[in-house]
Design an enzyme around this catalytic site. Structure first.
Site, PDB file in Angstrom:
ATOM      1  N   ASP A 148       0.873  -1.174   0.000  1.00 34.74           N
ATOM      2  CA  ASP A 148       0.000   0.000   0.000  1.00 34.74           C
ATOM      3  C   ASP A 148       0.912   1.226   0.000  1.00 34.74           C
ATOM      4  O   ASP A 148       2.066   1.176   0.402  1.00 34.74           O
ATOM      5  CB  ASP A 148      -0.964  -0.017   1.195  1.00 34.74           C
ATOM      6  N   GLY A 159       0.906   4.254   1.509  1.00 37.55           N
ATOM      7  CA  GLY A 159       1.225   5.106   2.651  1.00 37.55           C
ATOM      8  C   GLY A 159       0.208   6.201   2.910  1.00 37.55           C
ATOM      9  O   GLY A 159       0.093   6.690   4.030  1.00 37.55           O
ATOM     10  N   GLY A 160      -0.544   6.604   1.897  1.00 41.33           N
ATOM     11  CA  GLY A 160      -1.526   7.677   2.073  1.00 41.33           C
ATOM     12  C   GLY A 160      -2.514   7.375   3.178  1.00 41.33           C
ATOM     13  O   GLY A 160      -2.736   8.181   4.080  1.00 41.33           O
ATOM     14  N   ASP A 202      -7.801  -7.503   1.333  1.00 46.15           N
ATOM     15  CA  ASP A 202      -6.810  -7.653   2.404  1.00 46.15           C
ATOM     16  C   ASP A 202      -7.430  -7.104   3.668  1.00 46.15           C
ATOM     17  O   ASP A 202      -8.292  -6.206   3.599  1.00 46.15           O
ATOM     18  CB  ASP A 202      -5.542  -6.837   2.120  1.00 46.15           C
ATOM     19  N   CYS A 219     -12.467 -27.674   9.112  1.00 47.98           N
ATOM     20  CA  CYS A 219     -11.289 -26.925   8.643  1.00 47.98           C
ATOM     21  C   CYS A 219     -10.110 -27.867   8.407  1.00 47.98           C
ATOM     22  O   CYS A 219      -9.891 -28.811   9.172  1.00 47.98           O
ATOM     23  CB  CYS A 219     -10.912 -25.869   9.676  1.00 47.98           C
ATOM     24  N   CYS A 256      -6.880 -26.853   8.377  1.00 52.55           N
ATOM     25  CA  CYS A 256      -5.619 -26.252   8.822  1.00 52.55           C
ATOM     26  C   CYS A 256      -4.925 -27.152   9.842  1.00 52.55           C
ATOM     27  O   CYS A 256      -5.548 -28.025  10.443  1.00 52.55           O
ATOM     28  CB  CYS A 256      -5.846 -24.852   9.394  1.00 52.55           C
ATOM     29  N   CYS A 286      -6.420 -27.213  13.388  1.00 55.15           N
ATOM     30  CA  CYS A 286      -7.636 -28.027  13.545  1.00 55.15           C
ATOM     31  C   CYS A 286      -7.370 -29.521  13.359  1.00 55.15           C
ATOM     32  O   CYS A 286      -8.126 -30.349  13.879  1.00 55.15           O
ATOM     33  CB  CYS A 286      -8.720 -27.544  12.592  1.00 55.15           C
ATOM     34  N   HIS A 288      -5.152 -20.663  11.849  1.00 55.39           N
ATOM     35  CA  HIS A 288      -6.521 -21.085  11.579  1.00 55.39           C
ATOM     36  C   HIS A 288      -7.338 -19.983  10.910  1.00 55.39           C
ATOM     37  O   HIS A 288      -8.005 -20.217   9.898  1.00 55.39           O
ATOM     38  CB  HIS A 288      -7.231 -21.551  12.858  1.00 55.39           C
TER      39      HIS A 288
END
Ligand code: GUN
Ligand code: ZN
Length: 381
Positions: free
Chosen positions: A102, A104-105, A275, A313, A315, A318, A344
């Protein structure tokens, strides 16, 4: 059919392919010098050149295709020059896949209440030591060129909400002028510069901004100024004003969003990239995503629960650990708890976007989303 016509946009080292659309929802691919991103996609946030608590090998293992980092933070510490000297952001942090920075603004305004904006740029005080700094469209591009991310963002002004129509318009017009300066300042052709649509919660300004950004020669488009405190329905309404005016052959990135329901609603309105710090931040606070909503692992009712956080899940948290063990780690403030919860929550959002993509490719996105949202409650469990 028209829905599966392959539509492509090529610019330097970047190609966007719209593979399939289902209503407004889109399945696509964006290829960059560090690999191809399948969309829709959720990008984990690594503000300080680290996805908090995780080794990049773990970030990769949960299916992350691209991560986000921040110009503002890395400029202040350790500085763009130092990152460049260390071989750029990918090498410095040992993340081999695509990175987006990104500009910075947005961070200047959210972290430095004493920032001063003028036509040329923004003067602000460091949130670390109060020292004075200045960003301009040219310096934001220069810093992002030193950091070396694959996707860099235009320097924009996200007008603080609530504000007047007149100020929102002025900020939007300045953002448009600044985009032209960012395009002119750019020197590297191995980075994709995305323009950013602004316009606050004003439908006419959203349409004007979308039309302006759509006309520029950029390989992708950010949608900024949303999820800054406005009601969810208003954000969805602004997306409906914006995405129909954007070119179909470029990726659309909704900045700073968000929650599982906002991702699904965003995809339904033509967004490809997201994001947010939410999954990582919530995870470190012991708030874990489950298909029924959000689970607070500190709750006494989980003290003797042998079941995983989310039985559906895939992951590693889990697969291996019980709710009882996670709760113990949080109550004793063990760092492993932060790591397991982060893993997770990130996997949950990444998998949600993988499932959304499959549903789009099979022309069943609306029913997938309705079904998913009917289970998901926004009140904590
Ligand atoms: N992150 C979340 N919203 C915004 C925005 O409007 N602009 C920028 N640059 N970053 C953001
Ligand atoms: Zn899990």
């Amino acid at each position: 059919s028209q829905n599966s016509a392959i539509i492509v946009h090529i610019m330097n080292n970047f190609t966007y392919t719209l593979e399939h659309s289902d209503g407004e929802a889109r399945a696509g691919q964006f290829s960059t010098p560090h690999g191809t991103i399948q969309t829709p996609v959720f990008m984990p946030v690594g503000t300080q050149a680290t996805v908090k608590t995780l080794d990049p090998l773990e970030v990769e293992a949960i299916g992350s295709q691209i991560i986000l980092s921040n110009t503002y933070h890395l400029y202040l510490r350790p500085s763009a020059d130092l990152v460049a000297e260390m071989g750029g952001l990918h090498r410095f942090m040992q993340w081999p896949k695509p990175i987006l920075t990104d500009s910075g603004g947005f961070q200047v305004f959210s972290l430095g209440p004493h920032s001063k904006i003028d036509e040329d740029g923004v003067t602000f005080k460091s949130h670390i030591d109060g020292s004075k700094h200045r960003f301009t469209p040219e310096s934001a591009i220069g810093i992002q060129e030193k950091l070396g991310a694959d996707i860099i963002m235009a320097f924009d002004e996200c007008a603080p909400q609530p504000t007047t129509h007149a100020y929102t318009k002025a900020a939007m017009e300045r953002t448009h002028r600044w985009l032209l300066r960012c395009i002119a300042a750019k020197t590297r052709d191995d980075q994709a510069l995305f323009g950013i649509v602004q316009g606050g919660v004003e439908a006419d300004l959203r349409r004007e901004s979308a039309s302006f950004i759509a006309q520029q020669d950029v390989p992708g488009i950010g949608i900024g100024g949303l999820s800054v405190g406005e009601p969810k329905d208003q954000m969805y309404g602004m997306l409906e004003e914006t995405t129909p005016l954007l070119p179909r052959n470029k990726p659309r990135y909704l900045m700073g969003v968000g929650s599982p329901e906002d991702l699904l609603e965003g995809v339904a309105r033509g967004v490809d990239m997201f994001d947010c710090v939410l999954p990582t931040r919530l995870g470190r606070n012991g708030a874990l995503f489950i298909p029924e909503g959000r689970l607070n692992i500190g709750n006494a009712k989980y003290a003797r629960e042998d079941a995983p956080i989310d039985a559906t899940c895939d992951c590693s948290t889990c697969q291996r650990f019980s709710r009882a063990y996670l709760r113990h780690l949080f109550r004793t403030e063990e760092v492993l708890g932060l790591r397991l919860a982060t893993l997770h929550n990130l996997r949950f959002l990444i998998r949600l976007m993988e499932q959304a993509r499959e549903a789009i490719l099979q022309d069943r996105y609306q029913s997938f989303m309705d079904d998913w949202l009917s289970r998901f409650q926004t009140i904590p469990h």
